[in-house]
Design a protein around this motif. Structure first.
Motif, PDB file in Angstrom:
ATOM      1  N   GLN A 235      21.889  54.747   2.191  1.00 47.48           N
ATOM      2  CA  GLN A 235      21.442  56.134   2.351  1.00 47.48           C
ATOM      3  C   GLN A 235      21.699  56.536   3.796  1.00 47.48           C
ATOM      4  N   GLU A 236      21.781  57.828   4.032  1.00 50.79           N
ATOM      5  CA  GLU A 236      22.021  58.298   5.393  1.00 50.79           C
ATOM      6  C   GLU A 236      21.151  59.486   5.717  1.00 50.79           C
ATOM      7  N   MET A 237      20.869  59.622   6.982  1.00 52.33           N
ATOM      8  CA  MET A 237      20.123  60.782   7.466  1.00 52.33           C
ATOM      9  C   MET A 237      20.463  60.994   8.932  1.00 52.33           C
ATOM     10  N   PRO A 238      20.321  62.222   9.406  1.00 53.49           N
ATOM     11  CA  PRO A 238      20.577  62.457  10.817  1.00 53.49           C
ATOM     12  C   PRO A 238      19.416  61.958  11.673  1.00 53.49           C
ATOM     13  N   CYS A 239      19.723  61.243  12.691  1.00 56.14           N
ATOM     14  CA  CYS A 239      18.836  60.806  13.771  1.00 56.14           C
ATOM     15  C   CYS A 239      17.607  60.031  13.318  1.00 56.14           C
ATOM     16  N   LEU A 240      17.625  58.745  13.615  1.00 59.74           N
ATOM     17  CA  LEU A 240      16.459  57.889  13.425  1.00 59.74           C
ATOM     18  C   LEU A 240      15.619  57.820  14.705  1.00 59.74           C
ATOM     19  N   PHE A 241      15.964  58.619  15.694  1.00 54.28           N
ATOM     20  CA  PHE A 241      15.261  58.684  16.980  1.00 54.28           C
ATOM     21  C   PHE A 241      15.325  57.358  17.737  1.00 54.28           C
ATOM     22  N   ALA A 242      16.403  56.645  17.600  1.00 54.78           N
ATOM     23  CA  ALA A 242      16.624  55.408  18.343  1.00 54.78           C
ATOM     24  C   ALA A 242      17.929  55.544  19.124  1.00 54.78           C
TER      25      ALA A 242
ATOM     26  N   ALA B 286      19.025  55.371  22.116  1.00 53.96           N
ATOM     27  CA  ALA B 286      19.480  54.386  23.096  1.00 53.96           C
ATOM     28  C   ALA B 286      20.040  53.140  22.415  1.00 53.96           C
ATOM     29  N   GLU B 287      19.783  52.987  21.146  1.00 59.24           N
ATOM     30  CA  GLU B 287      20.204  51.815  20.371  1.00 59.24           C
ATOM     31  C   GLU B 287      21.245  52.228  19.341  1.00 59.24           C
ATOM     32  N   PHE B 288      22.375  52.750  19.784  1.00 62.48           N
ATOM     33  CA  PHE B 288      23.431  53.318  18.959  1.00 62.48           C
ATOM     34  C   PHE B 288      23.710  52.530  17.680  1.00 62.48           C
ATOM     35  N   CYS B 289      24.245  53.213  16.697  1.00 62.69           N
ATOM     36  CA  CYS B 289      24.532  52.665  15.362  1.00 62.69           C
ATOM     37  C   CYS B 289      23.315  51.939  14.802  1.00 62.69           C
ATOM     38  N   THR B 290      22.308  52.734  14.499  1.00 57.72           N
ATOM     39  CA  THR B 290      21.010  52.240  14.070  1.00 57.72           C
ATOM     40  C   THR B 290      20.855  52.382  12.569  1.00 57.72           C
ATOM     41  N   VAL B 291      20.225  51.376  11.960  1.00 59.35           N
ATOM     42  CA  VAL B 291      19.913  51.407  10.538  1.00 59.35           C
ATOM     43  C   VAL B 291      18.457  51.004  10.337  1.00 59.35           C
TER      44      VAL B 291
ATOM     45  N   VAL C 192      14.979  60.222  -2.594  1.00 56.78           N
ATOM     46  CA  VAL C 192      15.981  59.192  -2.865  1.00 56.78           C
ATOM     47  C   VAL C 192      15.324  58.120  -3.725  1.00 56.78           C
ATOM     48  N   GLU C 193      16.135  57.233  -4.290  1.00 59.66           N
ATOM     49  CA  GLU C 193      15.578  56.137  -5.075  1.00 59.66           C
ATOM     50  C   GLU C 193      14.688  55.277  -4.205  1.00 59.66           C
ATOM     51  N   ASP C 194      13.606  54.765  -4.817  1.00 57.96           N
ATOM     52  CA  ASP C 194      12.619  53.984  -4.087  1.00 57.96           C
ATOM     53  C   ASP C 194      12.849  52.500  -4.337  1.00 57.96           C
ATOM     54  N   GLY C 195      13.904  51.959  -3.776  1.00 55.51           N
ATOM     55  CA  GLY C 195      14.217  50.547  -3.912  1.00 55.51           C
ATOM     56  C   GLY C 195      14.769  50.035  -2.603  1.00 55.51           C
ATOM     57  N   PRO C 196      15.273  48.811  -2.581  1.00 57.17           N
ATOM     58  CA  PRO C 196      15.853  48.284  -1.351  1.00 57.17           C
ATOM     59  C   PRO C 196      16.966  49.199  -0.848  1.00 57.17           C
ATOM     60  N   ALA C 197      16.890  49.543   0.432  1.00 56.61           N
ATOM     61  CA  ALA C 197      17.857  50.499   0.975  1.00 56.61           C
ATOM     62  C   ALA C 197      18.132  50.239   2.447  1.00 56.61           C
ATOM     63  N   ILE C 198      19.346  50.558   2.825  1.00 52.65           N
ATOM     64  CA  ILE C 198      19.734  50.650   4.221  1.00 52.65           C
ATOM     65  C   ILE C 198      19.873  52.137   4.499  1.00 52.65           C
ATOM     66  N   VAL C 199      19.030  52.651   5.380  1.00 52.58           N
ATOM     67  CA  VAL C 199      19.113  54.051   5.776  1.00 52.58           C
ATOM     68  C   VAL C 199      19.822  54.068   7.130  1.00 52.58           C
TER      69      VAL C 199
ATOM     70  N   ALA D  86      28.381  58.038  11.680  1.00 53.28           N
ATOM     71  CA  ALA D  86      29.206  58.431  10.537  1.00 53.28           C
ATOM     72  C   ALA D  86      30.173  57.306  10.176  1.00 53.28           C
ATOM     73  N   ARG D  87      30.730  56.648  11.187  1.00 55.07           N
ATOM     74  CA  ARG D  87      31.627  55.521  10.935  1.00 55.07           C
ATOM     75  C   ARG D  87      30.875  54.342  10.317  1.00 55.07           C
ATOM     76  N   MET D  88      29.623  54.117  10.752  1.00 54.58           N
ATOM     77  CA  MET D  88      28.823  53.027  10.187  1.00 54.58           C
ATOM     78  C   MET D  88      28.524  53.289   8.716  1.00 54.58           C
ATOM     79  N   VAL D  89      28.158  54.520   8.371  1.00 55.84           N
ATOM     80  CA  VAL D  89      27.901  54.863   6.967  1.00 55.84           C
ATOM     81  C   VAL D  89      29.151  54.591   6.134  1.00 55.84           C
ATOM     82  N   ALA D  90      30.297  55.015   6.632  1.00 57.98           N
ATOM     83  CA  ALA D  90      31.553  54.792   5.905  1.00 57.98           C
ATOM     84  C   ALA D  90      31.835  53.302   5.745  1.00 57.98           C
ATOM     85  N   ALA D  91      31.611  52.513   6.795  1.00 57.66           N
ATOM     86  CA  ALA D  91      31.844  51.064   6.716  1.00 57.66           C
ATOM     87  C   ALA D  91      30.881  50.412   5.735  1.00 57.66           C
ATOM     88  N   LEU D  92      29.616  50.799   5.770  1.00 57.97           N
ATOM     89  CA  LEU D  92      28.639  50.245   4.825  1.00 57.97           C
ATOM     90  C   LEU D  92      29.045  50.530   3.383  1.00 57.97           C
TER      91      LEU D  92
END
Length: 135
Positions: free
Chosen positions: A56-63, A65-70, A5-12, A34-40
């Motif tokens: 940007q999006e990816m499956p599972c940030l391994f957090a 217990a802390e739902f809707c994580t970026v 992906v591009e190497d700049g400021p990003a919300i994953v 999925a809803r958070m990605v759409a809202a962003l």
């Protein structure tokens, strides 16, 4: 396993995050991530101030217990993982507003007085950029 992906400021955003602490999906069967990605993306497209922040999006940030994580990141800057968000436009706006300040910062530190109310209490971790540790 890795996608360039591009190497700049990003919300994953985790696109598989739970909808809430109690529910994996909402009443329509959609995951919170999925809803958070759409809202962003919807909020980002509505305001030119957000053009310099990649969503940007990816499956599972391994957090799980802390739902809707970026994960907020940029080259040479401290990164942050934030979570416990409602998957809606209000949260997306707060995240993107913070990301604008973050992108403009020298090292990733944003003065508390510039934090949107909607991100306060949502920080989970901070991560140093490669080759550095935070002071």
């Amino acid at each position: 396993m890795l996608t360039p992906v591009e190497d700049g400021p990003a919300i994953v955003a985790c696109n598989t995050c739970r909808h809430s602490a109690d529910a994996r999906e909402d009443e329509t069967g959609s995951r919170g991530g999925a809803r958070m990605v759409a809202a962003l993306r919807l909020v980002q497209e509505s305001d030119a101030r957000y053009a310099g922040i990649a969503v940007q999006e990816m499956p599972c940030l391994f957090a799980c217990a802390e739902f809707c994580t970026v994960h907020l990141r940029a080259p040479g800057k401290v990164g942050y993982v934030l979570g416990r968000f409602a998957a809606d436009e209000e949260a997306a706006t707060a995240i993107l507003d913070y990301a604008v300040h973050y992108a403009a910062s020298e090292n990733g530190r944003v003065p508390f007085k510039q934090w949107p109310q909607g991100v306060k209490g949502h920080f989970i971790t901070r991560t140093p950029p490669p080759g550095f540790v935070a002071e």
